[in-house]
Design an enzyme around this catalytic site. Structure first.
Site, PDB file in Angstrom:
ATOM      1  CE  LYS A 112      -4.098  -2.296   1.490  1.00  0.00           C
ATOM      2  NZ  LYS A 112      -3.474  -3.649   1.586  1.00  0.00           N
TER       3      LYS A 112
HETATM    4  C1  LIG Z   1      -4.072  -4.729   0.837  1.00  0.00           C
HETATM    5  C2  LIG Z   1      -3.259  -5.984   0.637  1.00  0.00           C
HETATM    6  C3  LIG Z   1      -3.618  -6.959  -0.329  1.00  0.00           C
HETATM    7  C4  LIG Z   1      -4.857  -6.860  -1.178  1.00  0.00           C
HETATM    8  O1  LIG Z   1      -4.778  -5.832  -2.137  1.00  0.00           O
HETATM    9  P1  LIG Z   1      -6.118  -5.302  -2.831  1.00  0.00           P
HETATM   10  O2  LIG Z   1      -5.706  -4.102  -3.598  1.00  0.00           O
HETATM   11  O3  LIG Z   1      -7.077  -4.981  -1.713  1.00  0.00           O
HETATM   12  O4  LIG Z   1      -6.618  -6.398  -3.715  1.00  0.00           O
HETATM   13  C5  LIG Z   1      -2.781  -8.061  -0.478  1.00  0.00           C
HETATM   14  N1  LIG Z   1      -1.690  -8.239   0.291  1.00  0.00           N
HETATM   15  C6  LIG Z   1      -1.332  -7.334   1.236  1.00  0.00           C
HETATM   16  C7  LIG Z   1      -0.126  -7.600   2.066  1.00  0.00           C
HETATM   17  C8  LIG Z   1      -2.093  -6.173   1.444  1.00  0.00           C
HETATM   18  O5  LIG Z   1      -1.721  -5.300   2.395  1.00  0.00           O
END
Ligand SMILES: *Cc1c(COP(=O)(O)O)cnc(C)c1O
Length: 467
Positions: A112
């Site tokens: 993120k």
């Molecule tokens: C948020 C997250 C995801 C999922 O990503 P999306 O964009 O919600 O599909 C997968 N792995 C980790 C470690 C995350 O923090």
């Protein structure tokens, strides 16, 4: 570039408007009115750029007139300067045609940061232009809150208050939030559950007077700017492996569908993406949709990959809009039906078209642990549970014909030390720049599960910084 709502009843916006508003007024999600297109020559001209410069080039058509290109480039350079790897999103080769792209070298060790570090700076720039401030509030069960705090700390025009359930997050997760001591950051531990925290945030937004007074805003995963900032790493991986003169496939461990939607966007922009593989844990609504056109809700079950413990993937509406040939009436009807019945199917012909690109995959917790072990034994690679699902999904759906698959490594293994230790008997260490996380001073307040108490806390923070 203008943006339209997937449900057709909100005024079109420019990039800055979409950035600040998040969700459209009609409940839909913003989509670019047309897809920017890069030719093979355009892609080739991006080979060899630094990650930050590549990111600015790829985002530029989405940003449009909202921000001058020189400013956008500066924002991208600053956003990625603090990453713990000079390549920002390096590739690790696991097999001849299988790679992992590490998206976890940012300040909170999860993917993120790739978008949030840009987003905080975009917010600050647009708010300065408009001579205004916002207060970001959010609830977190762990990871999203820390990425938002790291993105907003010390931004001039933003105050941020994140609620977490008191003594119900992991120590690493809490300390990643509470050791950020910037004066514009407030951490509130609520004596309650994550759902209580979310209810308070909803109530804050529902209180119109409070909302206006404090300029409330959110940075949730449906904000188009986050999607736009996630497209560049797909481009970077593809170029490194021979695109546009070679096809490529991506495998993405998926929760809210934001990350993989960015891969879809790269494909729409002309990147030769042959296949998109969607990895799920036991919460497998997406895998069922791609396997048998069955999108039906089931209760959320906790798993080893908590960031994928989601049943309703909010960004899926954007893909649906595309699949339904951008018909906002049909999209709104499908979403309404889904909410009312807990079930959605798309017309057969549409589903077959989807299947030409997307492949679904699910892996339960024992399978995830087995994949972590297998990876470690065969290549010495330590993958966190989310990443392991993406890699297993890639192996299950390799396109063949020499097409390389890049699996997104979405979290650093040290974020999930218990799962790794259980699988391979080693406890992965935090990277050196974070090794002192447990010695750093913390700052947070504990409040009862009470709206008025939280409002007073937010008001006090905003008042102190309004100056
Ligand atoms: C948020 C997250 C995801 C999922 O990503 P999306 O964009 O919600 O599909 C997968 N792995 C980790 C470690 C995350 O923090």
């Amino acid at each position: 570039m203008r943006y339209i709502s997937t449900r057709g009843h909100a005024p079109a916006r420019d990039f800055a408007g979409v950035l600040l508003s998040g969700l459209a007024e009609d409940g839909g999600l913003f989509m670019p009115e047309t897809w920017p297109h890069f030719s093979a020559a355009d892609w080739r001209a991006m080979r060899g750029l630094s990650y930050a410069d590549l990111a600015a080039r790829v985002m530029a058509p989405f940003v449009g007139e909202s921000i001058p290109f020189a400013k956008l480039s500066e924002i991208c350079r600053e956003a990625y300067a603090g990453f713990g790897h000079p390549a920002v999103a390096p590739l690790a080769q696991l097999e001849t045609h299988l790679f992992a792209q590490e998206l976890f070298h940012g300040p909170t060790l999860a993917f993120k940061d790739m978008a949030m570090q840009v987003l905080g700076r975009l917010f600050d720039h647009v708010l300065t232009e408009r001579n205004t401030r916002v207060t970001i509030v959010g609830a977190t069960s762990g990871d999203t809150g820390s990425a938002a705090i790291e993105a907003c700390a010390n931004r001039d025009r933003i105050d941020i208050v994140i609620l977490h359930p008191h003594e119900r997050t992991s120590m690493v997760q809490r300390r990643q939030m509470t050791t950020v001591l910037a004066p514009n950051v407030g951490n509130v531990a609520i004596e309650g559950t994550f759902d209580d925290c979310q209810d308070i945030v909803k109530a804050l937004f529902a209180d119109t007077a409070f909302r206006t007074e404090t300029g409330l805003s959110a940075v949730n995963s449906i904000n188009w700017a986050r999607i736009a900032a996630q497209i560049p790493y797909y481009v970077a991986a593809a170029l490194a492996l021979g695109a546009p003169d070679r096809e490529i496939a991506f495998s993405v461990p998926t929760g809210n569908f934001g990350n993989i939607l960015a891969a879809w966007a790269a494909r729409r922009m002309g990147l030769p993406v042959a296949r998109l593989i969607v990895g799920s844990n036991r919460n497998d609504i997406l895998a069922r949709f791609f396997e048998k056109n069955d999108m039906s809700m089931a209760p959320v079950e906790p798993s080893l990959s908590p960031s994928m413990d989601i049943q309703v993937s909010s960004n899926f509406e954007r893909l649906l809009f595309e699949l339904l040939e951008r018909d906002p009436v049909a999209t709104a009807a499908a979403m309404r039906g889904f909410r009312e019945t807990g079930r959605m199917t798309v017309p057969d012909a549409t589903w077959h078209r989807v299947r030409g690109v997307f492949h679904g995959f699910r892996l339960d917790d024992p399978g995830t642990a087995a994949e972590i072990r297998r990876l470690y034994e065969t290549s010495g690679y330590l993958a966190d549970p989310h990443t392991a699902i993406g890699i297993a999904a890639a192996r299950a759906h390799m396109p063949g014909h020499g097409v390389p698959v890049v699996a997104m490594a979405t979290a650093h293994p040290a974020k999930f030390p218990d799962a790794i230790e259980a699988a391979v008997g080693i406890r992965p260490a935090l990277p050196a720049r974070m090794a002192d996380l447990f010695e750093r001073p913390e700052r947070f307040v504990v409040l009862p599960n009470d709206l008025a108490a939280v409002q007073a806390n937010v008001r006090a923070l905003v008042g102190r910084n309004a100056g």
